[in-house]
Design a protein around this motif. Structure first.
Motif, mmCIF file in Angstrom:
data_model
loop_
_atom_site.group_PDB
_atom_site.id
_atom_site.type_symbol
_atom_site.label_atom_id
_atom_site.label_comp_id
_atom_site.label_asym_id
_atom_site.label_seq_id
_atom_site.Cartn_x
_atom_site.Cartn_y
_atom_site.Cartn_z
ATOM 1 N N LEU A 76 43.743 -43.989 20.716
ATOM 2 C CA LEU A 76 43.653 -43.942 19.264
ATOM 3 C C LEU A 76 42.264 -43.503 18.806
ATOM 4 N N ALA A 77 41.230 -43.815 19.583
ATOM 5 C CA ALA A 77 39.865 -43.441 19.210
ATOM 6 C C ALA A 77 39.703 -41.935 19.088
ATOM 7 N N VAL A 78 40.523 -41.173 19.791
ATOM 8 C CA VAL A 78 40.489 -39.714 19.698
ATOM 9 C C VAL A 78 41.878 -39.191 19.299
ATOM 10 N N ASN A 79 42.508 -39.918 18.411
ATOM 11 C CA ASN A 79 43.769 -39.480 17.814
ATOM 12 C C ASN A 79 43.590 -38.085 17.207
ATOM 13 N N HIS A 80 44.642 -37.291 17.232
ATOM 14 C CA HIS A 80 44.518 -35.903 16.768
ATOM 15 C C HIS A 80 44.099 -35.823 15.306
ATOM 16 N N ARG A 81 44.504 -36.787 14.490
ATOM 17 C CA ARG A 81 44.092 -36.771 13.076
ATOM 18 C C ARG A 81 42.601 -37.098 12.956
ATOM 19 N N VAL A 82 42.143 -38.024 13.770
ATOM 20 C CA VAL A 82 40.725 -38.390 13.753
ATOM 21 C C VAL A 82 39.870 -37.197 14.165
ATOM 22 N N LEU A 83 40.272 -36.497 15.219
ATOM 23 C CA LEU A 83 39.508 -35.335 15.669
ATOM 24 C C LEU A 83 39.505 -34.233 14.613
ATOM 25 N N ALA A 84 40.653 -34.007 13.976
ATOM 26 C CA ALA A 84 40.718 -32.988 12.931
ATOM 27 C C ALA A 84 39.819 -33.350 11.751
ATOM 28 N N LEU A 85 39.762 -34.625 11.413
ATOM 29 C CA LEU A 85 38.889 -35.068 10.331
ATOM 30 C C LEU A 85 37.422 -34.848 10.695
ATOM 31 N N ALA A 86 37.039 -35.240 11.901
ATOM 32 C CA ALA A 86 35.651 -35.048 12.333
ATOM 33 C C ALA A 86 35.267 -33.570 12.319
ATOM 34 N N GLU A 87 36.160 -32.702 12.776
ATOM 35 C CA GLU A 87 35.879 -31.272 12.771
ATOM 36 C C GLU A 87 35.723 -30.747 11.351
ATOM 37 N N ALA A 88 36.579 -31.211 10.443
ATOM 38 C CA ALA A 88 36.518 -30.743 9.054
ATOM 39 C C ALA A 88 35.223 -31.192 8.379
ATOM 40 N N LEU A 89 34.815 -32.433 8.622
ATOM 41 C CA LEU A 89 33.610 -32.947 7.978
ATOM 42 C C LEU A 89 32.356 -32.294 8.541
ATOM 43 N N LEU A 90 32.308 -32.120 9.855
ATOM 44 C CA LEU A 90 31.121 -31.546 10.492
ATOM 45 C C LEU A 90 31.090 -30.025 10.407
ATOM 46 N N GLY A 91 32.241 -29.423 10.111
ATOM 47 C CA GLY A 91 32.283 -27.977 9.957
ATOM 48 C C GLY A 91 32.162 -27.214 11.252
ATOM 49 N N VAL A 92 32.543 -27.836 12.370
ATOM 50 C CA VAL A 92 32.497 -27.182 13.683
ATOM 51 C C VAL A 92 33.772 -27.503 14.449
ATOM 52 N N ASP A 93 34.109 -26.631 15.402
ATOM 53 C CA ASP A 93 35.320 -26.834 16.196
ATOM 54 C C ASP A 93 35.065 -27.611 17.479
ATOM 55 N N ASP A 94 33.835 -27.605 17.958
ATOM 56 C CA ASP A 94 33.505 -28.273 19.221
ATOM 57 C C ASP A 94 32.705 -29.530 18.908
ATOM 58 N N ILE A 95 33.369 -30.679 18.968
ATOM 59 C CA ILE A 95 32.727 -31.945 18.626
ATOM 60 C C ILE A 95 32.737 -32.877 19.832
ATOM 61 N N HIS A 96 31.796 -33.794 19.866
ATOM 62 C CA HIS A 96 31.744 -34.833 20.883
ATOM 63 C C HIS A 96 31.757 -36.197 20.205
ATOM 64 N N ILE A 97 32.432 -37.129 20.824
ATOM 65 C CA ILE A 97 32.397 -38.511 20.388
ATOM 66 C C ILE A 97 31.232 -39.183 21.119
ATOM 67 N N TYR A 98 30.328 -39.803 20.376
ATOM 68 C CA TYR A 98 29.152 -40.381 21.017
ATOM 69 C C TYR A 98 29.097 -41.903 20.894
ATOM 70 N N GLY A 99 30.149 -42.492 20.382
ATOM 71 C CA GLY A 99 30.239 -43.946 20.331
ATOM 72 C C GLY A 99 31.636 -44.354 19.912
ATOM 73 N N ALA A 100 32.153 -45.425 20.498
ATOM 74 C CA ALA A 100 33.464 -45.947 20.119
ATOM 75 C C ALA A 100 33.489 -47.437 20.413
ATOM 76 N N GLU A 101 33.758 -48.225 19.383
ATOM 77 C CA GLU A 101 33.778 -49.682 19.500
ATOM 78 C C GLU A 101 34.996 -50.241 18.791
ATOM 79 N N ALA A 102 35.562 -51.286 19.339
ATOM 80 C CA ALA A 102 36.581 -52.083 18.662
ATOM 81 C C ALA A 102 35.919 -53.378 18.229
#
Length: 296
Positions: A76-102
């Motif tokens: 869920l931390a890299v759900n396709h909707r989450v990744l699409a949101l991160a790409e849209a906000l950052l304005g880039v297609d190649d993104i990295h997740i640098y932290g994930a906590e529950a």
């Protein structure tokens, strides 16, 4: 809200609140496995869960870090909707997740009320930037409904803080009442995503609901080539069972967010493919086997 509209709001205010962004069908598998990480509300408040004492007295004691005991939560931390949101906000297609906590919080466990602050001190070795390609984004993801009584984060628009210097990093209520008067509550239903910049002022709030429990995730993304934004190194967990289980079920796009080279990258040779197959026997390497090396 469309992703383009979300990006505009994020750029203007430094945050955007997306109620119910993740649908129930995509949340449910992870929510069903929360007991692998945390006590239920009843287990905590009745004292029947032996893990209870861990969560008492420290607001950050309820944090588990990726990879999680629940593979569904890791996915869920890299759900396709989450990744699409991160790409849209950052304005880039190649993104990295640098932290994930529950994160689990329980009414009465401790004081969760915080001063308004920015997160950048432990998210970058520099200071936040508004330059395109140099931004980072954090997200809170609600795994259950989070009304005001369950301590949603409060956030402050950049319109009220643009003139504030990089330091200090936090402002208490007694000295900054005008800032607290302008804050916005992030309360919302399950699946709500709150995206904000590390330079956005925000704070945690107290849980007041009787026998309450709040379960959420905090996720952090940056452009792949932004080397000064950092929090953890994923290889430090690369030997764990939880990491292996996650990799075995993740897609190529999800793994690219953790640093796997994309299909077609020169890294993928017969030698490396054979080695990765040995390390991750549950991983389907078809996307990488069937691609031609990218010319560089």
């Amino acid at each position: 809200m469309e992703l383009a509209d979300a990006a505009r709001a994020w750029h203007t205010d430094g945050f955007v609140i997306l109620p119910g962004f993740l649908p129930a069908r995509e949340l449910t598998p992870a929510v069903r496995e929360l007991d692998l990480l945390f006590p239920s509300a009843d287990g905590f408040h009745d004292g029947t869960d032996p893990r209870r004492e861990r969560f008492v007295g420290d607001e950050f004691a309820g944090i588990d870090t990726f990879p999680f005991a629940s593979t569904e939560l890791s996915l869920l931390a890299v759900n396709h909707r989450v990744l699409a949101l991160a790409e849209a906000l950052l304005g880039v297609d190649d993104i990295h997740i640098y932290g994930a906590e529950a994160w689990a919080k329980y009414t009465g466990a401790c004081n969760y009320d915080q001063d308004l602050h920015r997160d950048y001190l432990n998210h970058t070795i520099l200071v936040p930037s508004t330059t395109p390609g140099c931004r980072q984004v954090e997200m809170f993801v609600f795994l259950h409904d989070v009304p005001e009584a369950l301590g949603p984060p409060h956030l402050l628009s950049r319109q009220h803080t643009a003139s504030l210097p990089a330091m200090p990093n936090w402002y208490d209520n007694s000295g900054s009442p005008r800032l607290y008067a302008a804050e916005v509550s992030g309360a919302g239903p399950a699946g709500t995503v709150i995206a904000f910049e590390p330079g956005t002022f925000h704070r945690g709030t107290q849980l007041t609901a009787p026998r309450g429990a709040r379960y959420s995730m905090q996720l952090c993304f940056r452009p792949a080539n932004l080397q000064w934004g950092q929090r953890v190194g994923w290889a430090a967990s690369g030997f764990t069972t939880e990491w292996g289980e996650f990799v075995g079920r993740a897609t190529a796009r999800q793994l690219q967010a953790f640093g796997f080279p994309p299909p077609g990258h020169p890294y993928w040779t017969p030698e490396t493919l054979a080695g990765v197959a040995l390390r991750y026997p549950k991983l389907d390497l078809t996307p990488w086997r069937g691609s031609s090396p990218v010319r560089r």
